[in-house]
Design a protein around this motif. Structure first.
Motif, PDB file in Angstrom:
ATOM      1  N   ASP A   1       0.701  -1.261  -0.113  1.00  0.00           N
ATOM      2  CA  ASP A   1       0.018  -0.045  -0.203  1.00  0.00           C
ATOM      3  C   ASP A   1       0.856   1.286  -0.122  1.00  0.00           C
ATOM      4  O   ASP A   1       1.728   1.371   0.786  1.00  0.00           O
ATOM      5  CB  ASP A   1      -0.960  -0.260   1.180  1.00  0.00           C
ATOM      6  CG  ASP A   1      -1.756   1.410   1.375  1.00  0.00           C
ATOM      7  OD1 ASP A   1      -2.861   1.161   0.535  1.00  0.00           O
ATOM      8  OD2 ASP A   1      -1.518   2.196   1.805  1.00  0.00           O
ATOM      9  N   GLY A   2       0.527   2.158  -0.990  1.00  0.00           N
ATOM     10  CA  GLY A   2       1.081   3.617  -1.079  1.00  0.00           C
ATOM     11  C   GLY A   2       2.619   3.387  -1.837  1.00  0.00           C
ATOM     12  O   GLY A   2       3.491   4.095  -1.690  1.00  0.00           O
TER      13      GLY A   2
ATOM     14  N   GLU B   1      -7.950  -3.010   3.404  1.00  0.00           N
ATOM     15  CA  GLU B   1      -7.175  -1.807   3.915  1.00  0.00           C
ATOM     16  C   GLU B   1      -8.343  -1.218   5.373  1.00  0.00           C
ATOM     17  O   GLU B   1      -7.652  -1.319   6.491  1.00  0.00           O
ATOM     18  CB  GLU B   1      -7.187  -0.406   2.765  1.00  0.00           C
ATOM     19  CG  GLU B   1      -6.326  -0.782   2.013  1.00  0.00           C
ATOM     20  CD  GLU B   1      -6.442   0.182   0.779  1.00  0.00           C
ATOM     21  OE1 GLU B   1      -7.486   0.565   0.466  1.00  0.00           O
ATOM     22  OE2 GLU B   1      -5.291   0.350   0.099  1.00  0.00           O
TER      23      GLU B   1
ATOM     24  N   PHE C   1      -7.458   9.669  12.221  1.00  0.00           N
ATOM     25  CA  PHE C   1      -7.187   9.605  10.735  1.00  0.00           C
ATOM     26  C   PHE C   1      -8.332   9.552   9.981  1.00  0.00           C
ATOM     27  O   PHE C   1      -9.205   8.823  10.234  1.00  0.00           O
ATOM     28  CB  PHE C   1      -6.206   8.321  10.560  1.00  0.00           C
ATOM     29  CG  PHE C   1      -6.069   8.036   9.002  1.00  0.00           C
ATOM     30  CD1 PHE C   1      -7.039   7.444   8.206  1.00  0.00           C
ATOM     31  CD2 PHE C   1      -4.811   8.080   8.315  1.00  0.00           C
ATOM     32  CE1 PHE C   1      -6.937   7.152   6.744  1.00  0.00           C
ATOM     33  CE2 PHE C   1      -4.782   7.825   7.104  1.00  0.00           C
ATOM     34  CZ  PHE C   1      -5.540   7.663   6.058  1.00  0.00           C
TER      35      PHE C   1
ATOM     36  N   TYR D   1       0.519  13.490   7.946  1.00  0.00           N
ATOM     37  CA  TYR D   1      -0.207  12.885   6.910  1.00  0.00           C
ATOM     38  C   TYR D   1       1.091  12.892   5.872  1.00  0.00           C
ATOM     39  O   TYR D   1       1.471  14.016   5.478  1.00  0.00           O
ATOM     40  CB  TYR D   1      -1.365  13.881   6.279  1.00  0.00           C
ATOM     41  CG  TYR D   1      -2.085  13.120   5.305  1.00  0.00           C
ATOM     42  CD1 TYR D   1      -1.844  13.235   3.869  1.00  0.00           C
ATOM     43  CD2 TYR D   1      -2.962  12.027   5.797  1.00  0.00           C
ATOM     44  CE1 TYR D   1      -2.787  12.365   2.922  1.00  0.00           C
ATOM     45  CE2 TYR D   1      -3.865  11.179   5.040  1.00  0.00           C
ATOM     46  CZ  TYR D   1      -3.631  11.387   3.762  1.00  0.00           C
ATOM     47  OH  TYR D   1      -4.231  10.782   2.612  1.00  0.00           O
TER      48      TYR D   1
ATOM     49  N   LYS E   1     -12.179   6.245  -0.853  1.00  0.00           N
ATOM     50  CA  LYS E   1     -11.126   5.638  -1.653  1.00  0.00           C
ATOM     51  C   LYS E   1     -10.660   4.533  -1.149  1.00  0.00           C
ATOM     52  O   LYS E   1     -10.183   3.432  -1.729  1.00  0.00           O
ATOM     53  CB  LYS E   1     -10.085   6.600  -1.964  1.00  0.00           C
ATOM     54  CG  LYS E   1      -8.685   5.962  -2.400  1.00  0.00           C
ATOM     55  CD  LYS E   1      -7.416   7.166  -2.568  1.00  0.00           C
ATOM     56  CE  LYS E   1      -6.157   6.512  -3.318  1.00  0.00           C
ATOM     57  NZ  LYS E   1      -5.239   7.409  -3.210  1.00  0.00           N
ATOM     58  N   LEU E   2     -10.366   4.139   0.139  1.00  0.00           N
ATOM     59  CA  LEU E   2      -9.888   3.038   0.713  1.00  0.00           C
ATOM     60  C   LEU E   2     -10.750   1.770   0.656  1.00  0.00           C
ATOM     61  O   LEU E   2     -11.913   1.941   0.927  1.00  0.00           O
ATOM     62  CB  LEU E   2      -9.465   3.398   2.213  1.00  0.00           C
ATOM     63  CG  LEU E   2      -8.550   4.628   2.006  1.00  0.00           C
ATOM     64  CD1 LEU E   2      -8.081   5.059   3.645  1.00  0.00           C
ATOM     65  CD2 LEU E   2      -7.029   4.334   1.407  1.00  0.00           C
ATOM     66  N   ARG E   3      -9.925   0.563   0.375  1.00  0.00           N
ATOM     67  CA  ARG E   3     -10.842  -0.550   0.041  1.00  0.00           C
ATOM     68  C   ARG E   3     -11.186  -1.273   1.191  1.00  0.00           C
ATOM     69  O   ARG E   3     -10.399  -1.384   2.174  1.00  0.00           O
ATOM     70  CB  ARG E   3      -9.963  -1.520  -0.809  1.00  0.00           C
ATOM     71  CG  ARG E   3      -9.980  -1.089  -2.090  1.00  0.00           C
ATOM     72  CD  ARG E   3      -9.346   0.143  -2.680  1.00  0.00           C
ATOM     73  NE  ARG E   3      -8.271   0.463  -2.243  1.00  0.00           N
ATOM     74  CZ  ARG E   3      -7.102   0.904  -3.190  1.00  0.00           C
ATOM     75  NH1 ARG E   3      -7.287   0.983  -4.484  1.00  0.00           N
ATOM     76  NH2 ARG E   3      -5.903   1.449  -2.782  1.00  0.00           N
TER      77      ARG E   3
ATOM     78  N   TYR F   1     -10.378   9.498   5.908  1.00  0.00           N
ATOM     79  CA  TYR F   1     -10.423   9.522   4.727  1.00  0.00           C
ATOM     80  C   TYR F   1     -11.842   9.644   4.165  1.00  0.00           C
ATOM     81  O   TYR F   1     -12.483   8.649   4.049  1.00  0.00           O
ATOM     82  CB  TYR F   1      -9.620   8.193   4.081  1.00  0.00           C
ATOM     83  CG  TYR F   1      -9.185   8.791   2.703  1.00  0.00           C
ATOM     84  CD1 TYR F   1     -10.047   8.792   1.519  1.00  0.00           C
ATOM     85  CD2 TYR F   1      -7.938   8.995   2.282  1.00  0.00           C
ATOM     86  CE1 TYR F   1      -9.876   9.240   0.339  1.00  0.00           C
ATOM     87  CE2 TYR F   1      -7.538   9.428   1.272  1.00  0.00           C
ATOM     88  CZ  TYR F   1      -8.375   9.637   0.092  1.00  0.00           C
ATOM     89  OH  TYR F   1      -8.121   9.995  -1.161  1.00  0.00           O
TER      90      TYR F   1
ATOM     91  N   GLY G   1      -7.073  12.946   5.337  1.00  0.00           N
ATOM     92  CA  GLY G   1      -6.834  12.536   3.880  1.00  0.00           C
ATOM     93  C   GLY G   1      -7.565  12.928   2.973  1.00  0.00           C
ATOM     94  O   GLY G   1      -8.687  13.680   3.087  1.00  0.00           O
ATOM     95  N   ALA G   2      -7.691  12.681   1.502  1.00  0.00           N
ATOM     96  CA  ALA G   2      -8.256  13.271   0.486  1.00  0.00           C
ATOM     97  C   ALA G   2      -8.256  14.721   0.031  1.00  0.00           C
ATOM     98  O   ALA G   2      -7.835  15.521   0.795  1.00  0.00           O
ATOM     99  CB  ALA G   2      -9.942  12.860   0.708  1.00  0.00           C
TER     100      ALA G   2
ATOM    101  N   GLY H   1       0.442  10.333   3.163  1.00  0.00           N
ATOM    102  CA  GLY H   1      -0.211   9.726   2.020  1.00  0.00           C
ATOM    103  C   GLY H   1      -0.013   8.388   1.946  1.00  0.00           C
ATOM    104  O   GLY H   1      -0.258   7.608   0.902  1.00  0.00           O
ATOM    105  N   GLY H   2       0.549   7.993   2.997  1.00  0.00           N
ATOM    106  CA  GLY H   2       0.624   6.453   3.190  1.00  0.00           C
ATOM    107  C   GLY H   2      -0.163   5.901   4.313  1.00  0.00           C
ATOM    108  O   GLY H   2       0.250   6.339   5.445  1.00  0.00           O
ATOM    109  N   MET H   3      -1.151   5.142   4.131  1.00  0.00           N
ATOM    110  CA  MET H   3      -1.994   4.903   5.180  1.00  0.00           C
ATOM    111  C   MET H   3      -1.630   4.125   6.417  1.00  0.00           C
ATOM    112  O   MET H   3      -1.813   4.552   7.526  1.00  0.00           O
ATOM    113  CB  MET H   3      -3.387   3.907   4.605  1.00  0.00           C
ATOM    114  CG  MET H   3      -4.189   3.365   5.525  1.00  0.00           C
ATOM    115  SD  MET H   3      -5.261   2.199   4.660  1.00  0.00           S
ATOM    116  CE  MET H   3      -6.820   2.081   5.807  1.00  0.00           C
TER     117      MET H   3
HETATM  118  P1  P6P Z   1      -4.558  10.705  -1.192  1.00  0.00           P
HETATM  119  C1  P6P Z   1      -2.183   5.137  -1.017  1.00  0.00           C
HETATM  120  O1  P6P Z   1      -2.486   5.531  -2.628  1.00  0.00           O
HETATM  121  C2  P6P Z   1      -3.465   4.965  -0.493  1.00  0.00           C
HETATM  122  O2  P6P Z   1      -4.355   4.052  -0.859  1.00  0.00           O
HETATM  123  C3  P6P Z   1      -3.425   5.065   1.226  1.00  0.00           C
HETATM  124  O3  P6P Z   1      -2.263   4.434   1.419  1.00  0.00           O
HETATM  125  C4  P6P Z   1      -3.421   6.500   1.619  1.00  0.00           C
HETATM  126  O4  P6P Z   1      -3.893   6.799   2.835  1.00  0.00           O
HETATM  127  C5  P6P Z   1      -4.167   7.187   0.450  1.00  0.00           C
HETATM  128  O5  P6P Z   1      -4.087   6.302  -0.820  1.00  0.00           O
HETATM  129  C6  P6P Z   1      -3.747   8.690   0.408  1.00  0.00           C
HETATM  130  O6  P6P Z   1      -4.690   9.112  -0.825  1.00  0.00           O
HETATM  131  O7  P6P Z   1      -5.713  11.074  -1.968  1.00  0.00           O
HETATM  132  O8  P6P Z   1      -4.547  11.543   0.218  1.00  0.00           O
HETATM  133  O9  P6P Z   1      -3.375  10.915  -1.968  1.00  0.00           O
END
Ligand code: P6P
Length: 280
Positions: free
Chosen positions: A86-87, A226, A208, A189, A220-222, A210, A163-164, A191-193
């Motif tokens: 992830d990320g 995730e 946290f 933050y 966005k997150l599955r 999103y 996030g987002a 960008g890596g969950m």
């Molecule tokens: P954004 C990485 O692509 C990911 O799936 C997660 O690890 C992370 O939290 C999120 O997307 C980051 O998304 O839209 O904030 O760049």
């Protein structure tokens, strides 16, 4: 269950080497979520699948990098859903990334999750495994994961991982986030969950988020590989995990790649989310 965690440990050692020394370029493939796969994504997925193929208790696997579930052992007991790396796009800027695993029994609803594991590939490689407790392990110089401690969240934290794309936030979500910062919380933050949530867990707590946005109304997150695993970890660590209205682990996905808005954190911060979202 221990054989699955041992397989994850063996895969993590191989993925660490792949991150450090293999090609980080893009492949020509696009995954079900619409991401162009890095060669590293595909390599990590194959490393994990190879290790899981040796574990007879694993019936099938669900991977972010595979369109459909894959049968491994017809008489197996568990379904393992995972995000192999992830990320992964953060490797190019040398930031931490991770692997996430949800171990399910009898189905893949949130309530079917029996164990969650994640690995953080950072300055050190660490693994968190959760069944009844949330336990932190660290890779030692002999290539073995050694237990460090149990992790517990405070009732209230200091970190806010937002996030987002802010342009797509609902006005009431922006109001919630601004109010939390006005209390003195610090933005953390990357960008890596995985590292972002790991930091909140290890630094005692916070939030946290999103959320749903105008361009991603279902987030966005599955869910399977995730959101559910981290919801399980945060609840077992004494915190909470919601979609804005209810516990994430109550959700029942219709498809293996379904997503959801998600909030993970200490109880105080999650109560703020529920209070604000209840008005809309
Ligand atoms: P954004 C990485 O692509 C990911 O799936 C997660 O690890 C992370 O939290 C999120 O997307 C980051 O998304 O839209 O904030 O760049």
């Amino acid at each position: 269950m221990q054989k699955i965690i041992d397989a994850i440990s063996a895969a993590a050692v191989k993925i660490k080497k792949a991150i450090e020394f293999s090609d980080t370029g893009y492949s020509e493939h696009i995954n079900k979520t619409g991401d162009t796969q890095l060669k590293l994504d595909i390599a990590s997925d194959l490393i994990i699948e190879e290790e899981f193929a040796k574990v007879s208790s694993i019936k099938s696997i669900v991977s972010e990098e595979k369109d459909e579930a894959k049968l491994l052992h017809a008489n197996g007991r568990y379904i393992v859903a995972y995000d192999p790396l992830d990320g992964s796009s953060l490797v190019d800027v040398n930031l931490s990334i991770g692997s996430i695993f949800g171990i399910y029994e009898n189905g893949t609803n949130g309530s079917d999750l029996v164990c969650a594991v994640y690995v953080v590939y950072g300055p050190r490689v660490e693994m968190v495994a959760t069944d009844k407790e949330v336990t932190l392990f660290r890779l030692n110089q002999n290539g073995k994961f050694v237990k460090i401690k149990e992790i517990k969240l405070n009732e209230k934290g200091k970190l806010n991982a937002t996030g987002a794309t802010q342009k797509g936030w609902a006005a009431y979500h922006k109001k919630l986030i601004d109010e939390i910062f006005a209390e003195g919380y610090r933005l953390r933050y990357s960008g890596g969950m995985v590292p972002d949530l790991h930091q909140i867990l290890l630094k005692g707590g916070g939030l946290f988020s999103y959320p749903a946005t105008t361009d991603a109304p279902k987030g966005k997150l599955r869910l399977l590989f995730e959101v559910f695993p981290f919801a399980f970890v945060f609840e077992k660590a004494g915190g909470a995990a919601v979609d804005g209205k209810k516990r994430l682990l109550e959700l029942k996905p219709l498809h293996i790649h379904d997503t959801s808005p998600c909030f993970f954190g200490s109880n105080t911060e999650i109560k703020k989310v529920l209070n604000e979202y209840a008005k809309h």
